[in-house]
Design a protein around this motif. Structure first.
Motif, PDB file in Angstrom:
ATOM      1  N   VAL A 373       0.848  -1.196   0.000  1.00  0.00           N
ATOM      2  CA  VAL A 373       0.000   0.000   0.000  1.00  0.00           C
ATOM      3  C   VAL A 373       0.884   1.246   0.000  1.00  0.00           C
ATOM      4  O   VAL A 373       1.784   1.378   0.822  1.00  0.00           O
ATOM      5  N   THR A 374       0.604   2.150  -0.916  1.00  0.00           N
ATOM      6  CA  THR A 374       1.335   3.409  -1.011  1.00  0.00           C
ATOM      7  C   THR A 374       0.346   4.564  -1.020  1.00  0.00           C
ATOM      8  O   THR A 374      -0.585   4.581  -1.834  1.00  0.00           O
ATOM      9  N   LEU A 375       0.528   5.489  -0.077  1.00  0.00           N
ATOM     10  CA  LEU A 375      -0.343   6.662   0.033  1.00  0.00           C
ATOM     11  C   LEU A 375       0.502   7.867   0.400  1.00  0.00           C
ATOM     12  O   LEU A 375       1.471   7.751   1.160  1.00  0.00           O
ATOM     13  N   ASP A 376       0.124   9.013  -0.116  1.00  0.00           N
ATOM     14  CA  ASP A 376       0.739  10.279   0.278  1.00  0.00           C
ATOM     15  C   ASP A 376      -0.378  11.259   0.593  1.00  0.00           C
ATOM     16  O   ASP A 376      -1.089  11.722  -0.318  1.00  0.00           O
ATOM     17  N   LEU A 377      -0.555  11.552   1.892  1.00  0.00           N
ATOM     18  CA  LEU A 377      -1.625  12.439   2.316  1.00  0.00           C
ATOM     19  C   LEU A 377      -1.013  13.772   2.723  1.00  0.00           C
ATOM     20  O   LEU A 377      -0.226  13.843   3.675  1.00  0.00           O
ATOM     21  N   PRO A 378      -1.332  14.832   2.001  1.00  0.00           N
ATOM     22  CA  PRO A 378      -0.763  16.143   2.325  1.00  0.00           C
ATOM     23  C   PRO A 378      -1.261  16.659   3.672  1.00  0.00           C
ATOM     24  O   PRO A 378      -2.279  16.208   4.202  1.00  0.00           O
ATOM     25  N   ALA A 379      -0.557  17.639   4.217  1.00  0.00           N
ATOM     26  CA  ALA A 379      -1.000  18.286   5.448  1.00  0.00           C
ATOM     27  C   ALA A 379      -2.325  18.992   5.210  1.00  0.00           C
ATOM     28  O   ALA A 379      -2.586  19.509   4.123  1.00  0.00           O
ATOM     29  N   ALA A 380      -3.180  19.001   6.233  1.00  0.00           N
ATOM     30  CA  ALA A 380      -4.485  19.662   6.203  1.00  0.00           C
ATOM     31  C   ALA A 380      -5.451  19.024   5.211  1.00  0.00           C
ATOM     32  O   ALA A 380      -6.461  19.630   4.857  1.00  0.00           O
ATOM     33  N   SER A 381      -5.159  17.800   4.763  1.00  0.00           N
ATOM     34  CA  SER A 381      -6.053  17.125   3.817  1.00  0.00           C
ATOM     35  C   SER A 381      -7.100  16.313   4.560  1.00  0.00           C
ATOM     36  O   SER A 381      -6.961  16.005   5.749  1.00  0.00           O
ATOM     37  N   THR A 382      -8.166  15.958   3.859  1.00  0.00           N
ATOM     38  CA  THR A 382      -9.202  15.071   4.391  1.00  0.00           C
ATOM     39  C   THR A 382      -9.319  13.883   3.452  1.00  0.00           C
ATOM     40  O   THR A 382      -9.487  14.045   2.243  1.00  0.00           O
ATOM     41  N   THR A 383      -9.216  12.687   4.017  1.00  0.00           N
ATOM     42  CA  THR A 383      -9.184  11.468   3.210  1.00  0.00           C
ATOM     43  C   THR A 383     -10.214  10.482   3.725  1.00  0.00           C
ATOM     44  O   THR A 383     -10.299  10.241   4.940  1.00  0.00           O
ATOM     45  N   LEU A 384     -10.974   9.890   2.819  1.00  0.00           N
ATOM     46  CA  LEU A 384     -11.962   8.869   3.140  1.00  0.00           C
ATOM     47  C   LEU A 384     -11.436   7.525   2.650  1.00  0.00           C
ATOM     48  O   LEU A 384     -11.106   7.388   1.468  1.00  0.00           O
ATOM     49  N   ILE A 385     -11.319   6.553   3.551  1.00  0.00           N
ATOM     50  CA  ILE A 385     -10.839   5.212   3.196  1.00  0.00           C
ATOM     51  C   ILE A 385     -12.012   4.253   3.301  1.00  0.00           C
ATOM     52  O   ILE A 385     -12.617   4.105   4.372  1.00  0.00           O
ATOM     53  N   VAL A 386     -12.356   3.614   2.181  1.00  0.00           N
ATOM     54  CA  VAL A 386     -13.507   2.715   2.127  1.00  0.00           C
ATOM     55  C   VAL A 386     -13.086   1.400   1.482  1.00  0.00           C
ATOM     56  O   VAL A 386     -11.978   1.263   0.968  1.00  0.00           O
ATOM     57  N   GLY A 387     -13.995   0.449   1.501  1.00  0.00           N
ATOM     58  CA  GLY A 387     -13.744  -0.840   0.873  1.00  0.00           C
ATOM     59  C   GLY A 387     -14.637  -1.902   1.459  1.00  0.00           C
ATOM     60  O   GLY A 387     -15.256  -1.708   2.519  1.00  0.00           O
ATOM     61  N   PRO A 388     -14.716  -3.053   0.800  1.00  0.00           N
ATOM     62  CA  PRO A 388     -15.547  -4.149   1.312  1.00  0.00           C
ATOM     63  C   PRO A 388     -15.023  -4.657   2.649  1.00  0.00           C
ATOM     64  O   PRO A 388     -13.892  -4.347   3.066  1.00  0.00           O
ATOM     65  N   ASN A 389     -15.835  -5.454   3.339  1.00  0.00           N
ATOM     66  CA  ASN A 389     -15.389  -6.073   4.582  1.00  0.00           C
ATOM     67  C   ASN A 389     -14.149  -6.927   4.320  1.00  0.00           C
ATOM     68  O   ASN A 389     -14.080  -7.658   3.332  1.00  0.00           O
ATOM     69  N   GLY A 390     -13.176  -6.838   5.241  1.00  0.00           N
ATOM     70  CA  GLY A 390     -11.965  -7.628   5.102  1.00  0.00           C
ATOM     71  C   GLY A 390     -10.974  -7.079   4.105  1.00  0.00           C
ATOM     72  O   GLY A 390     -10.011  -7.772   3.746  1.00  0.00           O
ATOM     73  N   SER A 391     -11.175  -5.839   3.673  1.00  0.00           N
ATOM     74  CA  SER A 391     -10.261  -5.266   2.669  1.00  0.00           C
ATOM     75  C   SER A 391      -9.003  -4.685   3.285  1.00  0.00           C
ATOM     76  O   SER A 391      -8.084  -4.292   2.561  1.00  0.00           O
ATOM     77  N   VAL A 530      -8.384  11.624   8.583  1.00  0.00           N
ATOM     78  CA  VAL A 530      -8.618  10.414   7.791  1.00  0.00           C
ATOM     79  C   VAL A 530      -9.811   9.695   8.402  1.00  0.00           C
ATOM     80  O   VAL A 530      -9.849   9.465   9.612  1.00  0.00           O
ATOM     81  N   MET A 531     -10.787   9.353   7.558  1.00  0.00           N
ATOM     82  CA  MET A 531     -11.959   8.642   8.053  1.00  0.00           C
ATOM     83  C   MET A 531     -12.073   7.297   7.362  1.00  0.00           C
ATOM     84  O   MET A 531     -12.073   7.211   6.133  1.00  0.00           O
ATOM     85  N   ILE A 532     -12.170   6.230   8.172  1.00  0.00           N
ATOM     86  CA  ILE A 532     -12.351   4.867   7.676  1.00  0.00           C
ATOM     87  C   ILE A 532     -13.792   4.472   7.963  1.00  0.00           C
ATOM     88  O   ILE A 532     -14.253   4.566   9.108  1.00  0.00           O
ATOM     89  N   THR A 533     -14.519   4.054   6.950  1.00  0.00           N
ATOM     90  CA  THR A 533     -15.927   3.732   7.147  1.00  0.00           C
ATOM     91  C   THR A 533     -16.405   2.738   6.103  1.00  0.00           C
ATOM     92  O   THR A 533     -15.808   2.628   5.023  1.00  0.00           O
ATOM     93  N   HIS A 534     -17.459   2.027   6.443  1.00  0.00           N
ATOM     94  CA  HIS A 534     -18.099   1.137   5.472  1.00  0.00           C
ATOM     95  C   HIS A 534     -19.392   1.760   4.959  1.00  0.00           C
ATOM     96  O   HIS A 534     -20.024   1.235   4.054  1.00  0.00           O
ATOM     97  N   ARG A 535     -19.783   2.909   5.574  1.00  0.00           N
ATOM     98  CA  ARG A 535     -21.041   3.561   5.216  1.00  0.00           C
ATOM     99  C   ARG A 535     -20.709   5.004   4.854  1.00  0.00           C
ATOM    100  O   ARG A 535     -20.589   5.875   5.715  1.00  0.00           O
ATOM    101  N   PHE A 536     -20.537   5.277   3.569  1.00  0.00           N
ATOM    102  CA  PHE A 536     -19.970   6.549   3.153  1.00  0.00           C
ATOM    103  C   PHE A 536     -20.892   7.353   2.242  1.00  0.00           C
ATOM    104  O   PHE A 536     -20.488   8.370   1.688  1.00  0.00           O
ATOM    105  N   GLY A 537     -22.115   6.915   2.059  1.00  0.00           N
ATOM    106  CA  GLY A 537     -23.033   7.666   1.220  1.00  0.00           C
ATOM    107  C   GLY A 537     -23.294   9.046   1.774  1.00  0.00           C
ATOM    108  O   GLY A 537     -23.586   9.206   2.964  1.00  0.00           O
ATOM    109  N   GLY A 538     -23.201  10.077   0.949  1.00  0.00           N
ATOM    110  CA  GLY A 538     -23.441  11.443   1.384  1.00  0.00           C
ATOM    111  C   GLY A 538     -22.239  12.123   1.995  1.00  0.00           C
ATOM    112  O   GLY A 538     -22.286  13.308   2.276  1.00  0.00           O
ATOM    113  N   LEU A 539     -21.124  11.387   2.216  1.00  0.00           N
ATOM    114  CA  LEU A 539     -19.918  11.991   2.774  1.00  0.00           C
ATOM    115  C   LEU A 539     -19.055  12.471   1.608  1.00  0.00           C
ATOM    116  O   LEU A 539     -18.073  11.839   1.226  1.00  0.00           O
ATOM    117  N   ASP A 540     -19.449  13.607   1.038  1.00  0.00           N
ATOM    118  CA  ASP A 540     -18.775  14.108  -0.156  1.00  0.00           C
ATOM    119  C   ASP A 540     -17.857  15.282   0.142  1.00  0.00           C
ATOM    120  O   ASP A 540     -17.420  15.981  -0.768  1.00  0.00           O
TER     121      ASP A 540
END
Length: 590
Positions: A373-391, A530-540
């Motif tokens: 896994v490779t990620l680069d998250l800038p300072a002051a950024s907002t990131t949503l991490i989603v995926g199926p169960n067990g991902s 950074v927000m990790i969730t399985h329910r992300f509808g409307g989080l735009d």
């Protein structure tokens, strides 16, 4: 069967005993002066005790049955001298006990805090595999046994050894021939001790493991969750039977250990009863043994064998304490987890380079949760991490927070990372106490601002004591959603440069979740979230969406970009959740 090259299991265990004993001795190194003072006081006490029987010889041979008959003045003088010696011995013994107790408390405090601090540095995998009752047993029960050993057992052992030597010296001063006869009898009782000590240690260690198992069962089954689970599934009787079976096993081990210890003491009792008569027979075959000498010698013989008797008893206690020492040392010898890799990135930045992480499967096989896994998250950024169960979402969150160390690759963060997990852990105490866990100096206005952000302030003010209301054990007096709102407010108070929300709002309904998440992002403007969730509808409102699938990054981009690819995983998951919400709304309207 032989282990290694030319070593039997007994020899290996013997070497382990030596190593443990050396480590126990090293615990006393910072207290050399106290140890020397205790040795001196014990030596004085033993010498005074050995001197009293010598007065018996004077009483019989000179004051009672000497030439000219009884001598009341000499008897009074000897009685007064005996009283002075006894009082002096009592005072010396009291001083020794006080110094030993202080030294024991300092040593056990140092050992207990060292063990607690070491456990705090252990990787999360250790706590996932270990049972909480087992950890608590070693931290509490085993250290209590060690405290007793340092405070009582070791000083008693020292006193018994010195008492033996002083009594032996006094006996030789009376009659070297009777002393030689007595000394020849000592190896027999020492042989009995050596034969039984190892078996007693094995039984003591098994008993301590059984106590830890009982503590684990009680901690799990008598928790709020354990009681609830047992009642809803009708397993109350089963849990009681499991506890009873383990308690019965502990009782059986206790009986066997008591029998092993008592068998040694019983053999010693027989030995001590017979030895005076052996001395009487020997004295009858010798010339020049006066009644006073014989009486003093018999008293000294009890002073000689009494330490051996005490050594027998102490050895049984020390074997138990040695097992406790080994269990504590076993934890202290475990390697701690590596410190979080803070640095190597700018303030508020997160850099994940080819990170992989694996769990050990039930059969010991490797199960990869994340791969490259490779990620680069800038300072002051907002990131949503989603995926199926067990991902691998939660595993990635733990890597970002420094709770896990990647098996491959690296994770670098610019500053401290605060993780708000799905399970909102609250401590017994007030709401304010739980909030200030993250910010001890926070004022009431700070608490109110954080709870207002998570939409918890009004609920708190509706409670009788407001922010001073007690939450109960693990927050049991609050609902699941309230616990999550409170834990999220606590995380906000930390003002960490990077905040990771791992399903931290899963107990809220979708509308409340959307409102709280947007409020959190507004409060943390200028900080990385950074927000990790399985329910992300409307989080735009997030800058970037990262989609995990099978432990790898499947997609990454802005929400509009990923929604634009109708065949992409993110777009398909959004549509599936929208269909599910419409079905739920229709069902509720019926």
């Amino acid at each position: 069967m032989r282990l290694g090259i030319g070593r039997t299991p007994f020899q290996i265990s013997e070497r382990a005993d030596v190593v443990t004993t050396r480590r126990i001795i090293r615990l006393f190194a910072p207290y050399r002066r106290a140890v020397l003072l205790v040795v001196l006081l014990v030596a004085i006490f033993s010498a005074l005790n050995a001197a009293v029987p010598l007065l018996t010889q004077v009483v019989f041979d000179r004051a009672l049955f000497g030439a000219g008959g009884p001598r009341p003045g000499l008897l009074a003088l000897i009685a007064a001298l005996a009283a002075v010696v006894a009082a002096g011995a009592a005072g010396v013994d009291l001083a020794q006990a006080w110094i030993s107790a202080r030294m024991a408390q300092r040593i056990i405090h140092s050992l207990r805090t060292r063990l607690f601090g070491h456990l705090q540095r252990m990787p999360l995998g250790f706590f996932a595999a270990a049972r909480s009752g087992e950890i608590q047993s070693r931290l509490a029960n085993d250290t209590d046994q060690i405290e007793d050993a340092i405070k009582d057992t070791l000083p008693s052992l020292l006193g018994s050894l010195l008492g033996f030597l002083f009594a032996l010296g006094a006996m030789f001063s009376l009659s070297w021939r009777l002393a030689a006869v007595t000394l020849c009898l000592a190896p027999a009782i020492l042989w009995v001790t050596a034969r039984s000590g190892r078996a007693l240690k094995i039984l003591s260690a098994a008993g301590q493991r059984a106590r830890a198992e009982i503590a684990s069962i009680a901690a799990e089954r008598l928790s709020l969750g354990g009681i609830t689970l047992a009642r809803v599934h009708g397993r109350d009787g089963h849990e009681a039977a499991v506890f009873a079976a383990e308690s019965e096993r502990l009782a059986g081990l206790g009986v066997r250990a008591s029998l092993a210890a008592q068998s040694v003491l019983s053999a010693g009792h027989i030995f001590f009863v017979l030895t005076p008569y052996i001395v009487f027979v020997a004295a009858g075959l010798m010339d020049g043994i006066t009644p006073g000498t014989l009486m003093a010698f018999v008293v000294l013989q009890s002073r000689l064998y009494q330490p051996l008797w005490q050594i027998l008893h102490i050895s049984t206690e020390f074997r138990t304490a040695q097992a406790a020492f080994e269990r504590v040392f076993e934890y202290l010898d475990l390697p701690p987890g590596p410190p979080p890799a803070v640095g190597g990135a700018g303030a508020g930045e997160v850099s994940v380079a080819g990170a992989s992480y694996a769990y050990a499967g039930p059969e010991g096989e490797t199960r990869w949760a994340l791969r490259e896994v490779t990620l680069d998250l800038p300072a002051a950024s907002t990131t949503l991490i989603v995926g199926p169960n067990g991902s691998g979402k939660t595993t990635l969150g733990h890597l970002l927070a420094g709770l896990y160390e990647p098996a491959e690759g690296s994770v670098r963060t610019g500053g401290r990372v605060c993780l708000a997990p799905q399970e909102a852990l609250l401590f017994q105490g007030s709401i304010a106490d739980n909030l200030r866990y993250a910010a001890p100096d926070a004022g009431l206005d700070d608490l109110i601002a954080a709870c207002t952000t998570t939409r918890m302030h009004e609920r708190i003010m509706a409670l009788p004591d407001g922010y001073d209301s007690v939450v109960g054990e693990r927050g049991a007096l609050l609902s699941g959603g309230e616990r999550q709102r409170l834990a999220l407010a606590r995380a906000l108070l930390s003002d960490a440069p990077v905040l990771v929300l791992d399903e931290a709002t899963s107990a809220l309904d979708p509308l409340a979740e959307r409102e709280v998440v947007h409020a959190v992002l507004r409060r943390r403007r200028g900080l990385t979230t950074v927000m990790i969730t399985h329910r992300f509808g409307g989080l735009d409102a997030f800058d970037t969406v990262v989609v995990l699938d099978g432990g790898r990054v499947a997609e990454s981009g802005t929400p509009p970009q990923l929604l634009g690819d109708r065949h992409g995983l993110y777009a398909r998951m959004v549509r599936a959740q929208a269909v599910q919400r419409r079905a739920e709304i229709a069902a509720n309207m019926r």
